[in-house]
Design a protein around this motif. Sequence first.
Motif, PDB file in Angstrom:
ATOM      1  N   GLY A  82      29.071 113.612   4.693  1.00 15.67           N
ATOM      2  CA  GLY A  82      28.558 113.263   3.377  1.00 15.67           C
ATOM      3  C   GLY A  82      28.359 111.783   3.146  1.00 15.67           C
ATOM      4  N   PHE A  83      28.031 111.043   4.186  1.00 17.16           N
ATOM      5  CA  PHE A  83      27.661 109.647   3.994  1.00 17.16           C
ATOM      6  C   PHE A  83      26.303 109.589   3.297  1.00 17.16           C
ATOM      7  CE2 PHE A  83      31.139 108.699   6.577  1.00 17.16           C
ATOM      8  CZ  PHE A  83      31.304 107.329   6.654  1.00 17.16           C
ATOM      9  N   ASP A  84      25.994 108.404   2.729  1.00 21.98           N
ATOM     10  CA  ASP A  84      24.729 108.308   2.011  1.00 21.98           C
ATOM     11  C   ASP A  84      23.550 108.063   2.936  1.00 21.98           C
ATOM     12  OD1 ASP A  84      25.577 108.538  -0.764  1.00 21.98           O
ATOM     13  OD2 ASP A  84      26.782 106.788  -0.284  1.00 21.98           O
ATOM     14  N   GLY A  85      23.817 107.489   4.094  1.00 21.66           N
ATOM     15  CA  GLY A  85      22.702 107.216   4.989  1.00 21.66           C
ATOM     16  C   GLY A  85      23.202 106.619   6.280  1.00 21.66           C
ATOM     17  N   GLY A  87      26.424  95.161  -1.595  1.00 23.70           N
ATOM     18  CA  GLY A  87      27.426  96.069  -2.142  1.00 23.70           C
ATOM     19  C   GLY A  87      27.418  97.428  -1.475  1.00 23.70           C
ATOM     20  N   VAL A  88      27.153  97.449  -0.188  1.00 25.83           N
ATOM     21  CA  VAL A  88      27.188  98.713   0.547  1.00 25.83           C
ATOM     22  C   VAL A  88      28.380  98.679   1.483  1.00 25.83           C
ATOM     23  CG1 VAL A  88      25.939 100.195   2.145  1.00 25.83           C
ATOM     24  CG2 VAL A  88      24.681  98.858   0.488  1.00 25.83           C
ATOM     25  N   GLU A  89      29.121  99.762   1.535  1.00 24.52           N
ATOM     26  CA  GLU A  89      30.245  99.821   2.455  1.00 24.52           C
ATOM     27  C   GLU A  89      29.727 100.276   3.820  1.00 24.52           C
ATOM     28  OE1 GLU A  89      34.278 101.313   0.928  1.00 24.52           O
ATOM     29  OE2 GLU A  89      33.698 102.740   2.468  1.00 24.52           O
ATOM     30  N   VAL A  90      29.966  99.440   4.823  1.00 27.12           N
ATOM     31  CA  VAL A  90      29.403  99.732   6.136  1.00 27.12           C
ATOM     32  C   VAL A  90      30.481 100.288   7.051  1.00 27.12           C
ATOM     33  CG1 VAL A  90      28.178  98.785   8.105  1.00 27.12           C
ATOM     34  CG2 VAL A  90      27.778  97.849   5.855  1.00 27.12           C
ATOM     35  N   LEU A 128      29.944 103.841  -4.984  1.00 24.84           N
ATOM     36  CA  LEU A 128      29.664 102.974  -3.848  1.00 24.84           C
ATOM     37  C   LEU A 128      28.790 103.717  -2.849  1.00 24.84           C
ATOM     38  CD1 LEU A 128      30.813 100.201  -2.979  1.00 24.84           C
ATOM     39  CD2 LEU A 128      32.457 101.458  -1.630  1.00 24.84           C
ATOM     40  N   LEU A 129      27.895 102.962  -2.214  1.00 25.30           N
ATOM     41  CA  LEU A 129      27.093 103.582  -1.153  1.00 25.30           C
ATOM     42  C   LEU A 129      27.829 103.423   0.167  1.00 25.30           C
ATOM     43  CD1 LEU A 129      23.512 102.360  -1.999  1.00 25.30           C
ATOM     44  CD2 LEU A 129      24.352 104.690  -2.115  1.00 25.30           C
ATOM     45  N   ARG A 130      27.921 104.505   0.923  1.00 27.55           N
ATOM     46  CA  ARG A 130      28.554 104.409   2.237  1.00 27.55           C
ATOM     47  C   ARG A 130      27.510 104.677   3.306  1.00 27.55           C
ATOM     48  NH1 ARG A 130      33.434 107.942   3.254  1.00 27.55           N
ATOM     49  NH2 ARG A 130      32.012 109.493   2.451  1.00 27.55           N
ATOM     50  N   VAL A 131      27.411 103.715   4.216  1.00 30.47           N
ATOM     51  CA  VAL A 131      26.366 103.800   5.238  1.00 30.47           C
ATOM     52  C   VAL A 131      27.006 103.608   6.604  1.00 30.47           C
ATOM     53  CG1 VAL A 131      24.425 102.526   6.192  1.00 30.47           C
ATOM     54  CG2 VAL A 131      24.439 103.081   3.795  1.00 30.47           C
TER      55      VAL A 131
END
Lengths: 312, 367
Positions: free
Chosen positions: B300-303, B240-243, B211-214
């Motif tokens: 370590g979040f993706d963005g 499908g991005v976890e905000v 999962l991408l976490r932003v």
Amino acid sequence: MNKEKRIGIPRALLYYKYNVLWHTFFKELGFKIVTSPATNKKILQQGASLAVDESCLPVKIFLGHVDYLKNKADYIFIPRIASFKKNEELCCKFQGLYDITVNTFPDLNILHYNVDVNEFRRESLEFLRMGLTVCKNPIKIFRAYRKGKFKQKHLQKKKIRRQARLLKNKKLKKILIVAHPYILFDGFTGKTILDYLKSQNIAIIDADIAQKKLVKKLSQKISQDLYWTYNKELVGAIDLYKNKVDGIIYVSAFPCGPDSLVVEICQKKIKNIPSINIIIDELQGEAGLITRLESFIDILEYQQKSAKNYKS
Amino acid sequence: MKRKKTKQYRLSFPHMGNYHITFKTFFKALDLEIVIPPPISKQTIELGSRYSPESVCVPFKYNLGNYIQALDRGANLLLQAGGGCRYGYYGEAQKHILENLGYDFEFFKLRNKRNPINIIGDIHKINPKIPFYRVLKAFLLAYFKGRCIEKAEDFLRKNIGFEKKKGQLEKQFKFFLSKLDQAETFTQARQLTKKYLRIFENIPILKPKNLLRVGVVGEFYVVLEPFSNYNIEKFLASKGVEVHRFITLTGLLNHSIFNGIIPNHEVNQYLRHAKPFLKYHIGGHGTDSVGKANELAKKGFDGAIHIKPFGCIPEVNAMPALQNISKKYNFPIIYLSFDAQTSDTGMQTRLEAFYDMLTMKKNATKK
């Protein structure tokens, strides 16, 4: 080391307000002062490419000046001023100026002072702190500060006297310019306006030249809530001079935070004097600006003529 | 505040996300009629930007639009809070503009120094006949409801878009809000939240493995008001991005409780996280944005997505520091600024590109 240390002072933003103080202070401490030239196209372009797109024009110009100075001096001088008084503030760009510059130029050798009443940082002590990083004699530093402050005050008084003389002159047409000095006296933003008005033989009344205490009190008449120190002074000056001038020109840069609201209120509240709001951005052409000024002056003349006819 | 005895006051305030429920609970203690402006729509922003100065920031326009719509519905007492940057001056400018439009109303602005004691005191001034403890109690209840909403929203944000049957979570959330609006005691509010959080958890959810976490950082209003940021959180969820979002109203209040006692307490809290990228407070909410982005990068979040209204000075001040964070940690940040005219699709295209970049980066680092 016998060689004099060089300090670079960017000719932008608060330079136009405190140049005498800064010059005297650093001269007394034995620095050689390097200032950047008046803003030219190269400086502007360099600044615009370095700054964030959305930052306001004066900040872009400031960064351009810093870029010009960065290899020409040992230190660069950058003030960070948040507030002089309780319940008063400066525009956020002055609060963030130090951090913006540090983040844009990571390897810069910066001298700075930080005035913030909320943190109990007063100007005199901050000058002392800044001075101690380069000079070991606190008395010398304090004297330099006092001398600079005295000279600054003296100059301001002289300017006020000169302006009072101008106001008494009945032959000349007088226009009040409401603008921050870093916009009005800058080589790029304000030069065209000043040059044109001078060529038309019009007396320029600068709203920044006035007794600060009096003006701050007067600003209450126009706006009670205002908390930006410099805007407060300008707004008060409008109230002080409004009956003595023929017209008002508001000059601000795009996008200016405080001015966007303050000018709106001023234009709505002061109605019996013709006024024009000029917003300057980095793509400003000279011709368009002059056309607007020309038409404004025509309106002033037309109004005076009709007023005379009405009387007779 | 001078007031005539015969006049019946109808109080109104601008919208901000779902917080109108909390505001309403608070102002109910004043024994005044409350007019809640209609939900923010295209018409609101059109009205607002028609009468606002050109280069003012977007929250001003939204607030003004809310006021006009509320005045048209019969409100005659408007509230505005105050704070740093330009926001402290909103009140006076809006009052002028509305007066020039010919409306008959009274305007009440809170002090610029925000801390809960000041806020309660100021609100009490509107109707001094009401005993003070009632205002205090209403404030605490409103604060509690705010926490409840934030809890539910936090759950929603992390899970929306992943349900088996799309739209189920949002539907339940709307029920929750309408029920919470009617809750009158702490116990009711607490039980409601418990009940609905259980309902949310029971909705079947499918989450992909990598999962991408932003994280979303930025200016207060634009982050909190979903209409003003074109529901970017919803859009990201549909991808499908976890905000993750950290800015909340009660969080802001928590920080500012000690503001009156310890000078600059709030700012120092933010600055602690923003080191070494900032040395001083850069105004408004900018320091917090840098601090939060710094933390996200370390965690370590993706963005991160940095959102602000166009021309917001504190956030523009923050951007050089954010760019340096991005460089140092190899941490992608996208900068979005919102104005009254930005189009929906343009924003989505940029977010899609950002999403693609994040997925590519994640796949590349995996190998």
